[in-house]
Design a protein around this motif. Structure first.
Motif, PDB file in Angstrom:
ATOM      1  N   LEU A  20       0.840  -1.203   0.000  1.00  8.62           N
ATOM      2  CA  LEU A  20       0.000   0.000   0.000  1.00  8.62           C
ATOM      3  C   LEU A  20       0.874   1.251   0.000  1.00  8.62           C
ATOM      4  CD1 LEU A  20      -2.577  -1.138   2.702  1.00  8.62           C
ATOM      5  CD2 LEU A  20      -3.006  -0.935   0.236  1.00  8.62           C
ATOM      6  N   GLN A  21       0.393   2.279  -0.671  1.00 10.92           N
ATOM      7  CA  GLN A  21       1.048   3.584  -0.712  1.00 10.92           C
ATOM      8  C   GLN A  21       0.030   4.638  -0.297  1.00 10.92           C
ATOM      9  OE1 GLN A  21       4.342   3.965  -1.371  1.00 10.92           O
ATOM     10  NE2 GLN A  21       4.370   1.723  -1.453  1.00 10.92           N
ATOM     11  N   PRO A  22       0.470   5.805   0.147  1.00  7.40           N
ATOM     12  CA  PRO A  22      -0.483   6.859   0.522  1.00  7.40           C
ATOM     13  C   PRO A  22      -1.428   7.243  -0.619  1.00  7.40           C
ATOM     14  CG  PRO A  22       1.721   7.422   1.282  1.00  7.40           C
ATOM     15  CD  PRO A  22       1.851   6.194   0.411  1.00  7.40           C
ATOM     16  N   THR A  23      -1.015   6.997  -1.840  1.00  9.11           N
ATOM     17  CA  THR A  23      -1.824   7.364  -3.008  1.00  9.11           C
ATOM     18  C   THR A  23      -2.671   6.207  -3.550  1.00  9.11           C
ATOM     19  OG1 THR A  23       0.072   6.850  -4.417  1.00  9.11           O
ATOM     20  CG2 THR A  23      -0.217   9.161  -3.739  1.00  9.11           C
ATOM     21  N   THR A  24      -2.589   5.024  -2.909  1.00  8.16           N
ATOM     22  CA  THR A  24      -3.355   3.877  -3.383  1.00  8.16           C
ATOM     23  C   THR A  24      -4.849   4.184  -3.275  1.00  8.16           C
ATOM     24  OG1 THR A  24      -1.617   2.383  -2.605  1.00  8.16           O
ATOM     25  CG2 THR A  24      -3.756   1.395  -3.124  1.00  8.16           C
ATOM     26  N   LEU A  25      -5.566   3.972  -4.375  1.00  5.30           N
ATOM     27  CA  LEU A  25      -7.004   4.250  -4.420  1.00  5.30           C
ATOM     28  C   LEU A  25      -7.806   2.961  -4.277  1.00  5.30           C
ATOM     29  CD1 LEU A  25      -7.055   6.794  -7.376  1.00  5.30           C
ATOM     30  CD2 LEU A  25      -7.064   7.290  -4.913  1.00  5.30           C
ATOM     31  N   SER A  26      -8.987   3.100  -3.699  1.00  7.20           N
ATOM     32  CA  SER A  26      -9.856   1.934  -3.538  1.00  7.20           C
ATOM     33  C   SER A  26     -10.538   1.600  -4.858  1.00  7.20           C
ATOM     34  CB  SER A  26     -10.904   2.181  -2.462  1.00  7.20           C
ATOM     35  OG  SER A  26     -11.815   3.156  -2.879  1.00  7.20           O
ATOM     36  N   GLN A  27     -10.833   0.331  -5.040  1.00  6.62           N
ATOM     37  CA  GLN A  27     -11.546  -0.119  -6.220  1.00  6.62           C
ATOM     38  C   GLN A  27     -13.048  -0.132  -5.985  1.00  6.62           C
ATOM     39  OE1 GLN A  27      -9.664  -3.825  -7.344  1.00  6.62           O
ATOM     40  NE2 GLN A  27      -7.717  -2.821  -7.669  1.00  6.62           N
ATOM     41  N   TRP A  28     -13.454   0.004  -4.726  1.00  8.48           N
ATOM     42  CA  TRP A  28     -14.868   0.171  -4.364  1.00  8.48           C
ATOM     43  C   TRP A  28     -14.917   0.793  -2.980  1.00  8.48           C
ATOM     44  CZ3 TRP A  28     -12.826  -4.880  -4.035  1.00  8.48           C
ATOM     45  CH2 TRP A  28     -12.864  -5.475  -2.783  1.00  8.48           C
ATOM     46  N   GLY A  29     -16.051   1.301  -2.607  1.00  6.91           N
ATOM     47  CA  GLY A  29     -16.230   1.885  -1.281  1.00  6.91           C
ATOM     48  C   GLY A  29     -15.761   3.324  -1.208  1.00  6.91           C
ATOM     49  N   LYS A  30     -15.869   3.884  -0.002  1.00  6.77           N
ATOM     50  CA  LYS A  30     -15.607   5.309   0.193  1.00  6.77           C
ATOM     51  C   LYS A  30     -14.340   5.615   0.982  1.00  6.77           C
ATOM     52  CE  LYS A  30     -20.563   6.204   0.249  1.00  6.77           C
ATOM     53  NZ  LYS A  30     -21.705   6.574   1.068  1.00  6.77           N
ATOM     54  N   MET A  31     -13.722   4.603   1.595  1.00  8.52           N
ATOM     55  CA  MET A  31     -12.570   4.860   2.455  1.00  8.52           C
ATOM     56  C   MET A  31     -11.311   5.187   1.653  1.00  8.52           C
ATOM     57  SD  MET A  31     -12.651   2.154   5.619  1.00  8.52           S
ATOM     58  CE  MET A  31     -12.931   0.668   4.672  1.00  8.52           C
ATOM     59  N   THR A  32     -10.469   6.001   2.276  1.00  8.70           N
ATOM     60  CA  THR A  32      -9.123   6.220   1.761  1.00  8.70           C
ATOM     61  C   THR A  32      -8.233   5.115   2.330  1.00  8.70           C
ATOM     62  OG1 THR A  32      -8.560   7.639   3.626  1.00  8.70           O
ATOM     63  CG2 THR A  32      -9.464   8.729   1.643  1.00  8.70           C
ATOM     64  N   VAL A  33      -7.032   4.987   1.827  1.00  4.34           N
ATOM     65  CA  VAL A  33      -6.153   3.914   2.275  1.00  4.34           C
ATOM     66  C   VAL A  33      -5.810   4.049   3.758  1.00  4.34           C
ATOM     67  CG1 VAL A  33      -4.000   5.031   1.511  1.00  4.34           C
ATOM     68  CG2 VAL A  33      -4.150   2.519   1.641  1.00  4.34           C
ATOM     69  N   ASP A  34      -5.607   5.269   4.252  1.00  7.25           N
ATOM     70  CA  ASP A  34      -5.304   5.451   5.677  1.00  7.25           C
ATOM     71  C   ASP A  34      -6.518   5.124   6.542  1.00  7.25           C
ATOM     72  OD1 ASP A  34      -6.138   7.999   4.372  1.00  7.25           O
ATOM     73  OD2 ASP A  34      -6.081   8.803   6.401  1.00  7.25           O
ATOM     74  N   GLN A  35      -7.707   5.493   6.079  1.00 10.76           N
ATOM     75  CA  GLN A  35      -8.925   5.146   6.808  1.00 10.76           C
ATOM     76  C   GLN A  35      -9.118   3.630   6.851  1.00 10.76           C
ATOM     77  OE1 GLN A  35     -11.774   7.362   4.516  1.00 10.76           O
ATOM     78  NE2 GLN A  35     -11.650   9.165   5.848  1.00 10.76           N
ATOM     79  N   MET A  36      -8.832   2.963   5.738  1.00 15.92           N
ATOM     80  CA  MET A  36      -8.985   1.506   5.681  1.00 15.92           C
ATOM     81  C   MET A  36      -8.065   0.832   6.688  1.00 15.92           C
ATOM     82  SD  MET A  36      -7.225  -1.395   4.468  1.00 15.92           S
ATOM     83  CE  MET A  36      -6.178  -0.913   3.104  1.00 15.92           C
ATOM     84  N   MET A  37      -6.824   1.265   6.767  1.00 14.85           N
ATOM     85  CA  MET A  37      -5.899   0.634   7.710  1.00 14.85           C
ATOM     86  C   MET A  37      -6.338   0.867   9.150  1.00 14.85           C
ATOM     87  SD  MET A  37      -2.126   0.982   5.940  1.00 14.85           S
ATOM     88  CE  MET A  37      -2.100   2.777   5.973  1.00 14.85           C
ATOM     89  N   SER A  38      -6.800   2.074   9.452  1.00 18.96           N
ATOM     90  CA  SER A  38      -7.320   2.353  10.794  1.00 18.96           C
ATOM     91  C   SER A  38      -8.550   1.489  11.078  1.00 18.96           C
ATOM     92  CB  SER A  38      -7.665   3.837  10.928  1.00 18.96           C
ATOM     93  OG  SER A  38      -8.237   4.091  12.189  1.00 18.96           O
ATOM     94  N   HIS A  39      -9.405   1.365  10.081  1.00 12.74           N
ATOM     95  CA  HIS A  39     -10.594   0.530  10.189  1.00 12.74           C
ATOM     96  C   HIS A  39     -10.207  -0.922  10.482  1.00 12.74           C
ATOM     97  CE1 HIS A  39     -14.333  -1.479   8.901  1.00 12.74           C
ATOM     98  NE2 HIS A  39     -13.548  -2.241   8.154  1.00 12.74           N
ATOM     99  N   CYS A  40      -9.167  -1.430   9.862  1.00 10.48           N
ATOM    100  CA  CYS A  40      -8.735  -2.824  10.053  1.00 10.48           C
ATOM    101  C   CYS A  40      -8.130  -3.053  11.437  1.00 10.48           C
ATOM    102  CB  CYS A  40      -7.745  -3.224   8.969  1.00 10.48           C
ATOM    103  SG  CYS A  40      -8.526  -3.475   7.359  1.00 10.48           S
ATOM    104  N   ILE A  41      -7.618  -2.015  12.048  1.00  8.59           N
ATOM    105  CA  ILE A  41      -7.055  -2.126  13.392  1.00  8.59           C
ATOM    106  C   ILE A  41      -8.168  -2.372  14.414  1.00  8.59           C
ATOM    107  CG2 ILE A  41      -5.958  -0.769  15.238  1.00  8.59           C
ATOM    108  CD1 ILE A  41      -4.229   0.525  12.952  1.00  8.59           C
ATOM    109  N   ALA A  42      -9.321  -1.754  14.238  1.00  5.68           N
ATOM    110  CA  ALA A  42     -10.393  -1.827  15.236  1.00  5.68           C
ATOM    111  C   ALA A  42     -10.839  -3.260  15.541  1.00  5.68           C
ATOM    112  CB  ALA A  42     -11.568  -0.956  14.802  1.00  5.68           C
ATOM    113  N   PRO A  43     -11.138  -4.119  14.559  1.00  7.22           N
ATOM    114  CA  PRO A  43     -11.533  -5.489  14.906  1.00  7.22           C
ATOM    115  C   PRO A  43     -10.411  -6.281  15.578  1.00  7.22           C
ATOM    116  CG  PRO A  43     -12.078  -5.016  12.613  1.00  7.22           C
ATOM    117  CD  PRO A  43     -11.286  -3.866  13.127  1.00  7.22           C
ATOM    118  N   LEU A  44      -9.170  -5.967  15.240  1.00 11.80           N
ATOM    119  CA  LEU A  44      -8.051  -6.616  15.919  1.00 11.80           C
ATOM    120  C   LEU A  44      -8.027  -6.205  17.386  1.00 11.80           C
ATOM    121  CD1 LEU A  44      -5.369  -6.193  13.114  1.00 11.80           C
ATOM    122  CD2 LEU A  44      -6.545  -8.316  13.754  1.00 11.80           C
ATOM    123  N   ASP A  45      -8.348  -4.941  17.656  1.00 11.00           N
ATOM    124  CA  ASP A  45      -8.432  -4.479  19.039  1.00 11.00           C
ATOM    125  C   ASP A  45      -9.548  -5.196  19.805  1.00 11.00           C
ATOM    126  OD1 ASP A  45      -6.250  -2.783  18.999  1.00 11.00           O
ATOM    127  OD2 ASP A  45      -7.429  -1.015  18.452  1.00 11.00           O
TER     128      ASP A  45
END
Length: 149
Positions: A20-45
């Motif tokens: 992943l890079q800061p400029t990586t774009l999603s192929q669907w959905g509304k999240m940015t790459v940084d939001q997606m990574m933060s989102h993925c941390i929550a279920p792990l927590d």
């Protein structure tokens, strides 16, 4: 299905996160790459006992009786699957710091099933360590596919 508990399965997810890079774009959905990574941390927590979610009892009933079997039995999550409100991210997050945190939490699974501190999923009900592993792997895979890695 790969496992986050195995060194190879864990490393495969980490290698994809590292693409992943800061400029990586999603192929669907509304999240940015940084939001997606933060989102993925929550279920792990949740798994590690650092985040406790409350859920509507009616939603828990549907999750435990109808949706659980469908989600757990599927090879992968569908595009635009619903998200728990506590996992929705709308802000901006430091890309490198968020990626590092996500990788560290994924690596924690290599310590073995004892890292899982709860057997109760707030939506799906009681889960085994293997079910938690399966669900977390599918969730990470889903979002990494969303961002093309």
């Amino acid at each position: 299905m790969e496992s986050l508990f195995t060194p190879q399965g864990n490393q495969n997810i980490i290698d994809r996160i590292n693409k992943l890079q800061p400029t990586t774009l999603s192929q669907w959905g509304k999240m940015t790459v940084d939001q997606m990574m933060s989102h993925c941390i929550a279920p792990l927590d949740v798994v590690f006992g650092n985040l406790h979610l409350k859920i509507n009892p009616i939603m828990a009933f549907f999750g435990r009786t109808f949706i659980r079997k469908k989600v757990m039995g599927a090879a992968q999550f569908k595009k635009d699957s619903p998200t728990a409100p506590a996992f929705i991210r709308t802000g901006s997050y430091d890309f490198e710091a968020t990626r590092s945190e996500l990788i560290e939490k994924v690596k924690k699974f290599t310590e073995g099933p004892q890292v899982i501190k709860t057997n109760l999923h707030p939506f799906f009900g009681p889960m085994t360590n293997q079910e938690w592993d399966n669900l977390q792997w599918k969730h990470l895979d889903h979002h990494l596919r969303q961002f093309g890695v």
